[in-house]
Design an enzyme around this catalytic site. Structure first.
Site, PDB file in Angstrom:
ATOM      1  N   HIS A  29      -6.567  15.218  -1.758  1.00  0.00           N
ATOM      2  CA  HIS A  29      -6.959  14.545  -0.512  1.00  0.00           C
ATOM      3  C   HIS A  29      -7.889  15.442   0.295  1.00  0.00           C
ATOM      4  O   HIS A  29      -7.436  16.264   1.088  1.00  0.00           O
ATOM      5  CB  HIS A  29      -5.708  14.218   0.301  1.00  0.00           C
ATOM      6  CG  HIS A  29      -4.750  13.329  -0.439  1.00  0.00           C
ATOM      7  ND1 HIS A  29      -3.897  13.804  -1.416  1.00  0.00           N
ATOM      8  CD2 HIS A  29      -4.529  11.989  -0.349  1.00  0.00           C
ATOM      9  CE1 HIS A  29      -3.178  12.798  -1.896  1.00  0.00           C
ATOM     10  NE2 HIS A  29      -3.541  11.690  -1.271  1.00  0.00           N
ATOM     11  N   HIS A 263     -10.109   9.586   1.835  1.00  0.00           N
ATOM     12  CA  HIS A 263      -8.701   9.975   1.951  1.00  0.00           C
ATOM     13  C   HIS A 263      -8.155  10.665   0.696  1.00  0.00           C
ATOM     14  O   HIS A 263      -7.751  11.815   0.761  1.00  0.00           O
ATOM     15  CB  HIS A 263      -7.848   8.739   2.287  1.00  0.00           C
ATOM     16  CG  HIS A 263      -6.393   8.955   2.070  1.00  0.00           C
ATOM     17  ND1 HIS A 263      -5.582   9.532   3.015  1.00  0.00           N
ATOM     18  CD2 HIS A 263      -5.584   8.693   1.006  1.00  0.00           C
ATOM     19  CE1 HIS A 263      -4.343   9.605   2.547  1.00  0.00           C
ATOM     20  NE2 HIS A 263      -4.321   9.103   1.332  1.00  0.00           N
ATOM     21  N   GLU A 412      20.159   6.755  11.531  1.00  0.00           N
ATOM     22  CA  GLU A 412      20.606   7.488  10.336  1.00  0.00           C
ATOM     23  C   GLU A 412      19.461   8.255   9.680  1.00  0.00           C
ATOM     24  O   GLU A 412      19.634   9.401   9.249  1.00  0.00           O
ATOM     25  CB  GLU A 412      21.220   6.523   9.299  1.00  0.00           C
ATOM     26  CG  GLU A 412      22.503   5.860   9.735  1.00  0.00           C
ATOM     27  CD  GLU A 412      22.277   4.645  10.631  1.00  0.00           C
ATOM     28  OE1 GLU A 412      21.100   4.241  10.826  1.00  0.00           O
ATOM     29  OE2 GLU A 412      23.277   4.099  11.144  1.00  0.00           O
ATOM     30  N   HIS A 474      29.370  -4.181   4.747  1.00  0.00           N
ATOM     31  CA  HIS A 474      29.818  -2.837   5.090  1.00  0.00           C
ATOM     32  C   HIS A 474      30.559  -2.143   3.946  1.00  0.00           C
ATOM     33  O   HIS A 474      31.038  -1.030   4.111  1.00  0.00           O
ATOM     34  CB  HIS A 474      30.719  -2.886   6.326  1.00  0.00           C
ATOM     35  CG  HIS A 474      29.962  -3.080   7.603  1.00  0.00           C
ATOM     36  ND1 HIS A 474      29.041  -4.085   7.779  1.00  0.00           N
ATOM     37  CD2 HIS A 474      29.969  -2.366   8.761  1.00  0.00           C
ATOM     38  CE1 HIS A 474      28.514  -3.993   8.996  1.00  0.00           C
ATOM     39  NE2 HIS A 474      29.061  -2.956   9.613  1.00  0.00           N
TER      40      HIS A 474
HETATM   41  C1  LIG Z   1       6.594   7.042   3.033  1.00  0.00           C
HETATM   42  C2  LIG Z   1       5.220   7.049   2.449  1.00  0.00           C
HETATM   43  N1  LIG Z   1       4.627   5.875   2.182  1.00  0.00           N
HETATM   44  C3  LIG Z   1       3.401   5.852   1.615  1.00  0.00           C
HETATM   45  C4  LIG Z   1       2.750   7.007   1.308  1.00  0.00           C
HETATM   46  C5  LIG Z   1       1.397   6.980   0.621  1.00  0.00           C
HETATM   47  N2  LIG Z   1       0.371   7.399   1.575  1.00  0.00           N
HETATM   48  C6  LIG Z   1      -0.111   8.634   1.601  1.00  0.00           C
HETATM   49  S1  LIG Z   1      -1.162   8.897   2.879  1.00  0.00           S
HETATM   50  C7  LIG Z   1      -0.992   7.308   3.400  1.00  0.00           C
HETATM   51  C8  LIG Z   1      -1.671   6.813   4.635  1.00  0.00           C
HETATM   52  C9  LIG Z   1      -2.978   7.441   4.900  1.00  0.00           C
HETATM   53  O1  LIG Z   1      -3.355   7.268   6.223  1.00  0.00           O
HETATM   54  P1  LIG Z   1      -3.044   8.351   7.324  1.00  0.00           P
HETATM   55  O2  LIG Z   1      -1.580   8.522   7.451  1.00  0.00           O
HETATM   56  O3  LIG Z   1      -3.782   7.982   8.547  1.00  0.00           O
HETATM   57  O4  LIG Z   1      -3.594   9.677   6.697  1.00  0.00           O
HETATM   58  P2  LIG Z   1      -5.118  10.124   6.582  1.00  0.00           P
HETATM   59  O5  LIG Z   1      -5.765   9.245   5.582  1.00  0.00           O
HETATM   60  O6  LIG Z   1      -5.695   9.994   7.922  1.00  0.00           O
HETATM   61  O7  LIG Z   1      -5.030  11.532   6.122  1.00  0.00           O
HETATM   62  C10 LIG Z   1      -0.140   6.608   2.581  1.00  0.00           C
HETATM   63  C11 LIG Z   1       0.214   5.178   2.743  1.00  0.00           C
HETATM   64  C12 LIG Z   1       3.409   8.213   1.619  1.00  0.00           C
HETATM   65  N3  LIG Z   1       2.875   9.402   1.355  1.00  0.00           N
HETATM   66  N4  LIG Z   1       4.615   8.204   2.216  1.00  0.00           N
END
Ligand SMILES: Cc1ncc(C[n+]2csc(CCOP(=O)(O)OP(=O)(O)O)c2C)c(N)n1
Length: 671
Positions: A29, A263, A412, A474
């Protein structure tokens, strides 16, 4: 070179070390490290208190990259400031056995405080660290000796703020006025599927202000002086701080900047060289670190680590002025459990009516709290019924920092993420209670506790269909099996009040792994330990309670938790009928699996193939212990709403049924 130039070159070094590493790995990334390089620069050169030569010193500032996918940003900073990482480690990003895995992993890389990647977790971890910092400060800080005086910084992305766990954790952090938190929100308006306008339109300022956070906005991340001033203001406010920083993902890339394409894809030669050209960076060689930039970061690190030398001096003064306090500090940070505790464990008389194992656990917690200052915990709004209440302590709060008892609220997931942060902080052993059925709500954090090898303790009560009238919503049926499926996660389901203290001691003394102690709400008979093997055998995971009958055993019956009493009743009936039966209490697969083969074969001799396992949950997995010819009495569907004896019987958990199945197994009749 003038300072402005040096700063710019230093920031570009961070950017392109990250982008080059992603390009080299052909995976990763690049966009977020390229965007956030100025923020990382300001933090590591002007604010964080760290010591690369002793990354774990107790009063360091904690930095959490909650947006763990931007891992190269963190690795670049750790390398540049002199942690035990080399330029080769940057080149080995994402390669097998490297110290620079795809997402930051606590145990692999010096300077990585917590394992992040599942979005939102790091946010909650920091809240746990801030709780730990406040609690420990209340114990150890003396006038002019601020032994615990650090900040918890985190970088959070859009995804972090969208995940529910961050709302839970932010709400609690604001309520508890955890002013040691300084979080940055990378407001780049881009996620993977597109712009944040697709899904994320709340007013983040108002949202966090309503959580009682101090919110600031920085319009341009490149303005390092403005960033610097925002951090100073955050330190001077007693609320948790969110600094929203407008940034541009993939900063410098000719076509991908401000797009989702920046990204999670390698930049590619064209975008990479275009970005380098745009920002005045040499296109080759890759991994270029100008000597003056390297010197600049190492000098900054030298400045930042002075705080450690000062701390050591403060600690020496604490040792002289308050020796017992200093020794308590060392005990807590070493995680030592005083020997004497094991000698004073409660023992209960045999009793056919017995008591709920949750009651025995509650008594254990109250006994431990007086003796273990590192034990800190509570529950997700179920303190009374999970028996995690510490009655004589008013809870940890914004105005009362010295209590080890904490109300997490109905949260939780955040509770478990916070527990991970408390454990990762050091100095504390966290516990948290809820009903076993709600372990689903915290599972992502429990998984990370196992991955990070954090010795957190879950107190899961109301452990089977036997909670009765509340009904199937539950009644946990699949939960024990599903927790056992997490690698490195230990599940202990004690059979009676006497096994419970040993479950707690195992959880406390062996903290390379998280442990769930799974407890019954209903009374369980207390076994006569003159007739049956001692309860301390729980620590071996499974043990022979007794061989009933006059001959060598014809069959083995094994059970965990509440089903042990049922097994004993049925075993006695079978013995009366002339059978020879081995009864095995089997509270923990994981503990049993860690025993030598000789012990495992002693408990479960391979030649005895007539076997029955009893557990009021899905039978999944028990086959490995009963073998092809054995049977499992379990529940492979949801429960029912009725009184617990009725439900239990209705689902086949009765002496007669166990006797019947055991007889069928011994006589070779089919299921
Ligand atoms: C719980 C979870 N769901 C999905 C992902 C996959 N994922 C990685 S980054 C991201 C979103 C990217 O957007 P952002 O959080 O704004 O990060 P940026 O691209 O700005 O670095 C997702 C959905 C993850 N890492 N964790």
């Amino acid at each position: 070179m003038n300072q402005t130039n040096l700063t710019t070159r230093a920031i570009n070094t961070i950017r392109f070390l990250s982008a080059d590493a992603v390009q080299e790995a052909n995976s990763g990334h690049p966009g977020t490290p390229m965007a956030l390089a100025p923020l990382a620069y300001v933090l590591w050169t002007r604010h964080l208190r760290y010591d690369p030569t002793e990354p774990d010193w107790p009063d360091r500032d904690r930095f959490i990259l909650s947006a763990g996918h931007a891992s190269m940003l963190l690795y670049a900073m750790l390398y540049l400031t002199g942690y035990d990482l080399s330029l080769q480690d940057m080149k080995d990003f994402r390669q097998l056995n490297s110290s620079t895995p795809g997402h930051p992993e606590k145990h692999l890389t010096p300077g990585v405080e917590v394992t992040t990647g599942p979005l939102g977790q790091g946010f909650a971890n920091g809240v746990g660290m801030a709780i730990a910092a406040e609690y420990l400060a209340s114990i150890f800080n003396q006038d002019e000796l601020p032994i615990m005086d650090h900040w918890i910084y985190a970088i959070c992305s859009d995804g972090d703020l969208m995940e529910g766990i961050s709302s839970e954790a932010a709400s609690l952090a604001g309520h508890l006025r955890l002013g040691r938190l300084i979080y940055f929100y990378d407001d780049n308006r881009i996620t993977i599927d597109g712009g944040t306008d697709l899904t994320f339109s709340e007013d983040t300022v108002k949202r966090f202000e309503s959580y009682h956070w101090h919110v600031q906005q920085v319009a341009d991340i490149k303005d390092v002086e403005v960033l610097d001033q925002a951090i100073e203001r955050a330190k001077n406010d007693d609320r948790p701080s969110l600094i929203m920083v407008r940034s541009h993902i993939g900063y410098g890339m000719p076509t991908r900047q401000d797009t989702p394409a920046a990204h999670g894809n390698p930049p590619g030669e064209k975008e990479l060289s275009g970005a380098k050209k745009n920002l005045g960076w040499p296109e080759s060689p890759r991994f270029h670190v100008p000597a003056e930039v390297r010197d600049h970061f190492l000098e900054a690190a030298d400045q930042r680590r002075k705080a450690h030398a000062e701390w050591k001096e403060s600690f020496s003064r604490l040792e002289r002025a308050y020796p017992s306090l200093a020794s308590q500090f060392k005990t807590m940070f070493a995680g030592e459990i005083p020997e004497g505790i094991k000698e004073s464990l409660p023992e209960y008389e045999s009793d056919p009516v017995g008591q709920a194992t949750r009651d025995a656990s509650g008594r254990m917690i109250r006994m431990l709290v007086g003796k273990l200052p590192h034990l800190m915990g509570g529950s997700a709004d179920l303190s009374g019924s999970t028996r995690t209440l510490i009655e004589d302590q008013s809870p940890f709060s914004a105005d009362h920092r010295s209590s080890p008892f904490i109300h997490f609220g109905v949260r939780e997931h955040a509770m478990a993420g916070i527990m991970n942060g408390m454990a990762a902080h050091g100095g504390l052993i966290p516990f948290g209670g809820t009903y076993l059925v709600f372990s689903d709500y915290l599972r992502p954090s429990a998984r990370l506790a196992a991955l990070m090898r954090l010795g957190v303790i879950y107190v899961f009560t109301h452990d089977s269909i036997c909670l009765g009238e509340d009904g199937p919503t539950h009644q946990p049926v699949e939960h024990v099996a599903s927790l056992r499926a997490i690698p490195g996660f230990r599940v202990i389901r004690p059979a009676d009040a006497n096994e419970v203290p040993h479950a707690w001691m195992e959880a406390l003394e062996e903290r390379e792994n998280p442990t769930a102690i799974v407890l019954a709400r209903q009374p369980l008979p207390i076994l006569d330990r003159d007739r049956f093997a001692p309860a301390e055998n729980l620590r071996k995971g499974a043990y022979v309670l007794a061989d009933l009958g006059d001959a060598d055993p014809d069959m083995i019956i094994m059970a965990s938790g509440s089903e042990v009493g049922l097994m004993v009743g049925a075993g006695e009936e079978l013995a009366r009928q002339g059978h020879a039966v081995r009864l095995v209490s089997f509270p923990s697969w994981e503990l049993f699996e860690s025993q030598p083969e000789s012990y495992r074969f002693h408990v479960l001799p391979p030649q005895i193939t007539a076997r029955l396992a009893i557990e009021a949950g899905v039978p999944q997995g028990w086959r490995q212990w009963v073998g092809d010819q054995g049977r499992v009495l379990g529940i492979d569907h949801f429960g029912e709403s009725a009184s617990y004896p009725e439900v239990y019987r209705h689902l086949g958990f009765s002496t007669e049924r166990v006797v019947q199945i055991a007889t069928e197994i011994m006589t070779g009749q089919g299921e």
